[in-house]
Design a protein around this motif. Structure first.
Motif, PDB file in Angstrom:
ATOM      1  N   GLU A  55       0.826  -1.201   0.000  1.00  0.00           N
ATOM      2  CA  GLU A  55       0.000   0.000   0.000  1.00  0.00           C
ATOM      3  C   GLU A  55       0.869   1.264   0.000  1.00  0.00           C
ATOM      4  OE1 GLU A  55      -3.603   2.119   2.470  1.00  0.00           O
ATOM      5  OE2 GLU A  55      -3.056   0.051   2.951  1.00  0.00           O
ATOM      6  N   VAL A  56       1.939   1.250   0.778  1.00  0.00           N
ATOM      7  CA  VAL A  56       2.851   2.396   0.810  1.00  0.00           C
ATOM      8  C   VAL A  56       3.492   2.590  -0.568  1.00  0.00           C
ATOM      9  CG1 VAL A  56       5.006   3.303   1.797  1.00  0.00           C
ATOM     10  CG2 VAL A  56       3.292   2.264   3.294  1.00  0.00           C
ATOM     11  N   GLU A  57       3.912   1.495  -1.201  1.00  0.00           N
ATOM     12  CA  GLU A  57       4.487   1.580  -2.548  1.00  0.00           C
ATOM     13  C   GLU A  57       3.497   2.201  -3.526  1.00  0.00           C
ATOM     14  OE1 GLU A  57       5.682  -2.417  -3.423  1.00  0.00           O
ATOM     15  OE2 GLU A  57       7.466  -2.279  -2.146  1.00  0.00           O
ATOM     16  N   LYS A  58       2.230   1.800  -3.409  1.00  0.00           N
ATOM     17  CA  LYS A  58       1.194   2.341  -4.290  1.00  0.00           C
ATOM     18  C   LYS A  58       1.008   3.840  -4.050  1.00  0.00           C
ATOM     19  CE  LYS A  58      -3.607   1.539  -5.636  1.00  0.00           C
ATOM     20  NZ  LYS A  58      -4.812   0.766  -5.366  1.00  0.00           N
ATOM     21  N   ILE A  59       0.952   4.233  -2.783  1.00  0.00           N
ATOM     22  CA  ILE A  59       0.796   5.650  -2.442  1.00  0.00           C
ATOM     23  C   ILE A  59       1.976   6.454  -2.978  1.00  0.00           C
ATOM     24  CG2 ILE A  59       0.823   7.313  -0.523  1.00  0.00           C
ATOM     25  CD1 ILE A  59      -0.773   5.176   1.102  1.00  0.00           C
ATOM     26  N   LEU A  60       3.180   5.967  -2.751  1.00  0.00           N
ATOM     27  CA  LEU A  60       4.368   6.709  -3.166  1.00  0.00           C
ATOM     28  C   LEU A  60       4.527   6.733  -4.677  1.00  0.00           C
ATOM     29  CD1 LEU A  60       7.009   5.817  -0.433  1.00  0.00           C
ATOM     30  CD2 LEU A  60       5.410   7.731  -0.537  1.00  0.00           C
ATOM     31  N   SER A  61       4.086   5.685  -5.363  1.00  0.00           N
ATOM     32  CA  SER A  61       4.195   5.694  -6.826  1.00  0.00           C
ATOM     33  C   SER A  61       3.308   6.783  -7.423  1.00  0.00           C
ATOM     34  CB  SER A  61       3.849   4.325  -7.421  1.00  0.00           C
ATOM     35  OG  SER A  61       2.477   4.051  -7.281  1.00  0.00           O
TER      36      SER A  61
END
Length: 93
Positions: A55-61
């Motif tokens: 989820e963090v990767e998705k937010i940061l992407s």
């Protein structure tokens, strides 16, 4: 999941045995059941952390350009975001 199931089982067995050996607990249930419960908690926590990482990767992407433009350290922003979400959701890392 970062740890193989066999290693999680070994860790849980060790925790169960050490708690009893150090007389920190006295088990009312069979040690195997206690160990299985501990292993399940460890595995569940690892799965929750994996989901959180994704989820963090998705937010940061979605904010990749801003991060690059602001010359922010991706790893640091990742960890800060992860800690914030974990705290909000009651996930212990």
């Amino acid at each position: 999941m970062r740890l193989p199931k066999e290693l999680i089982t070994h860790i849980a067995d060790t925790i169960t045995a050490e708690l009893e050996n150090k007389e920190m607990v006295k088990y009312a249930a069979p040690k195997a059941a206690i160990s299985t419960t501990i292993a399940d908690v460890i595995a569940d926590n690892m799965v929750a952390e994996d989901r959180l990482n994704k989820e963090v990767e998705k937010i940061l992407s979605a904010h990749e350009a801003v991060i690059a433009k602001g010359q922010m350290d991706y790893r640091k922003v990742f960890e800060l975001t992860k800690q914030k979400l974990a705290k909000e959701r009651g996930i212990i890392l």
